[in-house]
Write an enzyme that holds these catalytic residues in place. Structure first.
Site, PDB file in Angstrom:
ATOM      1  N   GLU A 126       0.847  -1.199   0.000  1.00  0.00           N
ATOM      2  CA  GLU A 126       0.000   0.000   0.000  1.00  0.00           C
ATOM      3  C   GLU A 126       0.881   1.247   0.000  1.00  0.00           C
ATOM      4  OE1 GLU A 126      -4.171   1.246   2.092  1.00  0.00           O
ATOM      5  OE2 GLU A 126      -2.524   0.752   3.444  1.00  0.00           O
ATOM      6  N   GLY A 276       2.522   1.018  11.569  1.00  0.00           N
ATOM      7  CA  GLY A 276       2.196   0.166  12.705  1.00  0.00           C
ATOM      8  C   GLY A 276       1.853  -1.246  12.264  1.00  0.00           C
ATOM      9  N   MET A 278      -0.135  -3.576   8.549  1.00  0.00           N
ATOM     10  CA  MET A 278      -0.740  -3.551   7.218  1.00  0.00           C
ATOM     11  C   MET A 278      -1.697  -4.708   7.065  1.00  0.00           C
ATOM     12  SD  MET A 278      -1.180  -2.237   4.299  1.00  0.00           S
ATOM     13  CE  MET A 278      -2.277  -2.928   3.046  1.00  0.00           C
ATOM     14  N   GLU A 279      -2.892  -4.381   6.547  1.00  0.00           N
ATOM     15  CA  GLU A 279      -4.008  -5.323   6.525  1.00  0.00           C
ATOM     16  C   GLU A 279      -3.990  -6.285   5.353  1.00  0.00           C
ATOM     17  OE1 GLU A 279      -5.641  -1.448   4.571  1.00  0.00           O
ATOM     18  OE2 GLU A 279      -4.246  -1.988   6.170  1.00  0.00           O
ATOM     19  N   HIS A 310      -7.570  -3.192  14.906  1.00  0.00           N
ATOM     20  CA  HIS A 310      -7.694  -2.327  13.723  1.00  0.00           C
ATOM     21  C   HIS A 310      -7.482  -3.145  12.446  1.00  0.00           C
ATOM     22  CE1 HIS A 310      -6.974   1.662  11.606  1.00  0.00           C
ATOM     23  NE2 HIS A 310      -6.419   0.815  10.753  1.00  0.00           N
ATOM     24  N   GLU A 311      -6.409  -3.925  12.422  1.00  0.00           N
ATOM     25  CA  GLU A 311      -6.112  -4.711  11.218  1.00  0.00           C
ATOM     26  C   GLU A 311      -7.144  -5.801  10.987  1.00  0.00           C
ATOM     27  OE1 GLU A 311      -3.889  -3.392   9.319  1.00  0.00           O
ATOM     28  OE2 GLU A 311      -3.492  -1.983  10.952  1.00  0.00           O
ATOM     29  N   HIS A 314     -10.119  -4.513   9.252  1.00  0.00           N
ATOM     30  CA  HIS A 314      -9.880  -4.309   7.824  1.00  0.00           C
ATOM     31  C   HIS A 314     -10.233  -5.545   6.991  1.00  0.00           C
ATOM     32  CE1 HIS A 314      -8.268  -0.379   7.217  1.00  0.00           C
ATOM     33  NE2 HIS A 314      -7.225  -0.526   8.015  1.00  0.00           N
ATOM     34  N   GLU A 333      -9.985   3.254   6.587  1.00  0.00           N
ATOM     35  CA  GLU A 333      -9.262   3.635   7.790  1.00  0.00           C
ATOM     36  C   GLU A 333     -10.137   4.220   8.889  1.00  0.00           C
ATOM     37  OE1 GLU A 333      -6.558   2.438   8.134  1.00  0.00           O
ATOM     38  OE2 GLU A 333      -5.797   2.087   6.136  1.00  0.00           O
TER      39      GLU A 333
END
Length: 886
Positions: A126, A276, A278-279, A310-311, A314, A333
């Protein structure tokens, strides 16, 4: 290595021409040399007779075959692209090419572990970096199925989006490729569902893992893996990571009403990672700082939990359903940020996660929303140059703040009903803002068009201020809230948005503790709103049901946006400000306390309150801040106040004062507490007198224990080494002695920070020259040197440390070189240098930045944005210094 752009118009044209079915990618990854071989077969449909291009940043293209016809690479390969003429209705493209191993955290990153000399690889794609590993139509709306075959050393582990297959014999595929199979095995991964290229991934090397599984809501078993480097494996607390993961699965599947969409879920902690996490679909990569080799603060443990969740969010928002183009990045996001905080608060031990959000993420949003580069949550993204610098506090934190309000407005049940319908309607496809809003409007029965226009399509923030009248006895007889726009030059004036806000009235007890005597939720839609007070006398605490005794009748503090319901800057009335700052320790509720501190700090940043007043307040009341992230934020802001917002002449005395206060606090804090650890870290960073530095030196040499309940573990020891080196109390030989004790990747980076830290022309010139000239430096090493370079870059008089010949002064070197970095370096390195090598704030820095902007109107958009932000930060800093010196 230059950056290569793609415009939205080009992407729209290509999407109208093409439909991509599949990629079959074979990678030969032995970790040796400067590049690797990649053979890619792409199957796609097109408008017959049309021409297009496929994205590829190669070192060499051996062959191109389109529909069985060999094409001439010299005629078709252009920087970042391969032209494809004369397309058929159905097409098969095969490209045999070589791509570079990267050391910048982009594309296929290569790292060699100094502990065991093993090579580790991982991809980071990304926004547009899959094209650094294989030819690809690099835009999110051209989804396809991806099949990876990897030839790699037979003692490695290889992980991708699909479940990891059993390693097989490499003889046959090696023969097809015409290479030697000695020492290699083959991993052939099954095809993925249709996904965007930026969430594909390959992670390869002698990673070690811990494995488990869970039962998904659809009854399917999902295999789980947690991986890290072999030399870090002893520190991997996989049980905690898996516990949070399981809690997240259960929470999301229940609240989304949609099963986890992939076959397995691996989490890999990888070296020298830029972000931090990546999904990547089913193969999430994390910054390996989240593998705690030393004692972390509770804030860091909570941050890891939020990042994990968070990931995981996603996998639905971003991977199952993906934005059509990067202007709707918020669909990824903002939702992941909102959902991860909600899940952390409701499914983990960190039940006060919304307090963390208010003091950390939301503060990030407010800062970003007051920069000249502020933009709507749904941002205008015309090309990759726009989006690559748009992973910011608006896209993440403001978007999440606004979603929290939307949930409260339409109703939680209705909101998630709409979300479930969104997943059902758009699984494995691409969406835009309207696709989500249609489902939410239908589920809630509300017209969301006005809300969407005000909150998602407008930028900026408003300011809320109390207007109150007090009777002769001090009671509040009338109270209203005034809303005004925060105007920025060159930006539209923000609308006075409708929102709900909490207002708390606090009385101060004879024991110094505040009691909230009234709390009101009001709706403000315009310039003013009245607060319906319920009483003006008596023991308000008893009315509030707190049971607090000895409360004065008259409220002395009015807290606007109490409970953090609104998205707005706020202010105090004069009495409230004075009382809150003098009696900060009297706030026993962490959220209220941190809201007060956020308001005080915002006033410092706006030049309305002296940084000295903020420093004095914390030197008295910091022990009352027990929330770990809240304390972390105050410590960071304290550093900014000391090193930037105070005039240079005032800094030495203030720094000694702060270090002395933190020294007292760390000795008084409970043994083994999070506070004790953070106070020691702060004392280490700010110690400056001979006596303070003597104490640190004694701790480092083992003459003294740091504190009861606190051991000088590896990372804490490095913070002491850096501090002593910066103060000139530890020379290069001393740093090397400590490196011999910890000759690991982290140890080497810490040593680089220490060597760059001394405020001497020699240390700073060496650091600057290495950064700008040595392209072999990995991204993480460059970051470490830059951190040391920025320490002590000004003398006590405020003059910059001199640069040694042949260097010009560092500021002159910066302005002469910064445009070239964006022409010759990758995005991550160009951004790093632009931000971290920017000169300290001064009038000459401001003048030079304005002159640079005026003379470089055609510079890359990302560079122009960062330079305007640098200028704004410098100008703000000078205003704060003026306020502190007045």
């Amino acid at each position: 290595m230059p950056q290569h752009n793609l415009t939205r118009a080009e992407a729209q044209t290509r999407a109208a021409l093409l439909s991509v079915q599949s990629y079959d990618i074979t990678l030969v990854l032995d970790g040796q040399g400067e590049d690797f071989r990649s053979v890619t077969r792409v199957t796609f449909s097109a408008e017959e007779g049309a021409a297009t291009f496929i994205d590829a940043i190669t070192t060499h293209v051996e062959s191109i075959t389109l529909n069985g016809e060999e094409l001439d690479p010299t005629a078709l390969v252009t920087p970042g692209r391969i032209e494809l003429p004369g397309l058929a209705a159905e097409n098969v493209l095969t490209v045999d090419a070589r791509f570079a191993y990267m050391n910048t955290g982009e594309g296929l990153h290569r790292f060699v572990d100094p502990v065991d000399d093993e090579t580790y690889l991982y991809t980071q794609f990304e926004v547009p970096d899959a094209r650094r590993v294989f030819p690809v139509f690099e835009q999110p709306d051209l989804k396809a199925s991806f099949s990876f075959t990897v030839l790699a050393p037979d003692h490695w582990t290889v992980v991708s989006n699909s479940p990891t297959p059993q390693a097989g014999d490499a003889a046959e595929p090696a023969a097809r490729l015409g290479i030697d199979a000695t020492g290699l095995s083959t991993w052939q991964f099954a095809p993925t569902p249709p996904i965007s290229s930026y969430i594909t991934a390959i992670i390869a090397g002698p990673y070690r893992g811990v494995f488990s599984s869970l039962r998904s809501s659809d009854g399917e078993d999902v295999e789980l893996g947690v991986y890290c480097r072999a030399s870090l494996f002893e520190h991997l607390d996989a049980d905690d990571i898996l516990d949070i993961t399981r809690a997240g699965f259960e929470f999301y599947e229940r609240i989304f009403g949609t099963p986890y969409p992939f076959e397995k879920y691996d989490q890999l902690f990888v070296p020298e990672f830029n972000a931090g996490a990546m999904e990547n679909a089913g193969a999430v990569t994390f910054l390996e700082n989240y593998v705690f080799r030393s004692r972390p603060t509770r804030a860091m443990v909570e941050r890891r939990a939020v990042t994990i969740l968070h990931e995981l969010a996603h996998m639905w928002f971003g991977d199952l359903v993906t934005m059509r183009w990067w202007n709707d990045l918020w669909l990824n996001e903002s939702f992941a940020e909102f959902m991860s905080t909600l899940a952390t608060a409701e499914a983990t031990e960190f039940t006060d996660a919304w307090t963390t959000f208010a003091t950390l993420e939301k503060a990030w949003a407010y800062r970003q929303d007051q920069l000249p580069s502020t933009h709507p949550i749904v941002a205008p993204i015309e090309d990759l140059a726009d989006v690559e610098v748009n992973f910011d506090g608006i896209t993440y934190a403001k978007g999440a703040s606004v979603l929290k309000q939307l949930v409260a407005w339409v109703g939680r049940e209705e909101f998630f009903t709409g979300v479930q319908r969104y997943f059902e309607s758009h699984a494995w496809s691409n969406t835009e803002l309207s696709d989500l809003m249609v489902e939410l409007a239908e589920a809630s029965g509300r017209d969301l068009s006005a809300w969407t226009a005000l909150w998602l399509e407008e930028s900026g923030v408003t300011l809320m201020r109390p207007r109150l009248e007090r009777a002769a006895d001090g009671t509040v007889s009338a109270l209203s809230i005034e809303q005004t726009p925060v105007e920025l030059p060159g930006q539209p004036v923000p609308s006075l948005r409708p929102q709900r806000m909490g207002v708390g009235l606090y009385s101060l007890g004879t024991d110094g503790i505040f009691a909230r005597t009234e709390f009101h939720e009001i709706d403000i839609d315009g310039p003013t709103a009245q607060v319906p007070l319920t009483g003006t006398g008596g023991t308000g605490a008893e009315r509030a049901g707190t049971g607090h005794a000895g409360v004065e009748a008259a409220p002395v503090v009015v807290v606007v946006n109490d409970a953090d319901l609104a998205y707005a800057k706020v202010r105090f009335d004069e009495l409230s400000l004075r009382t809150a700052m003098e009696h900060l320790s009297g706030f026993t509720d962490s959220l209220t306390q941190l809201m007060v501190l956020s308001t005080v700090w915002d006033m410092v940043r706006d030049g309305e309150l002296s940084a000295r007043a903020y420093i004095d307040m914390l030197c008295t009341h910091l022990p009352a801040v027990t929330h770990s992230t809240g304390l972390l934020v105050q410590m960071r802001q304290l550093t900014t106040a000391l090193t930037a917002y105070l005039p240079p002449a005032d800094r030495p005395q203030a720094r000694a004062q702060v270090a002395a206060a933190l020294q007292r606090m760390m000795h008084a804090a409970p043994a083994g507490s999070d506070q004790q650890l953070q106070f020691f870290q702060g004392f280490t960073a700010h110690a400056c007198t001979p006596e303070q530095l003597d104490e640190l030196a004694a701790v480092l040499d083992g003459q003294d224990e740091p504190l009861p309940g606190l051991s000088l573990d590896t990372d804490l020891r490095w913070s002491v080494v850096v501090a002593l080196a910066a103060a000139g109390r530890l020379d290069a030989a001393g740093v090397e002695r400590w490196l011999a004790e910890d000759d690991t990747a982290t140890g080497r980076r810490s040593a680089q920070t220490a060597l760059a830290a001394p405020a001497t022309p020699e240390a700073k010139s060496t650091a600057f020259t290495r950064l700008v000239d040595d392209r072999s430096l990995p991204n993480a090493t460059a970051q470490a040197i830059a951190r040391g370079f920025r320490l002590g870059l000004e003398t006590e008089s405020g003059e910059p440390v001199a640069a040694l010949a042949p260097l010009e002064p560092f500021a002159a070197e910066y302005f002469d070189r910064v445009a070239g970095w964006w022409e010759t370096r990758t995005l991550e390195i160009a951004q790093l240098f632009t931000l971290e090598l920017y000169p300290p704030a001064s009038q000459s820095t401001v003048i030079a930045t304005r002159a640079w902007l005026q003379s470089h109107p055609a510079a890359p958009k990302g560079l122009l944005r960062l330079m305007r932000e640098n200028l704004d930060t410098a100008e703000r800093t000078l205003r704060c210094q003026a306020a502190a010196g007045s």
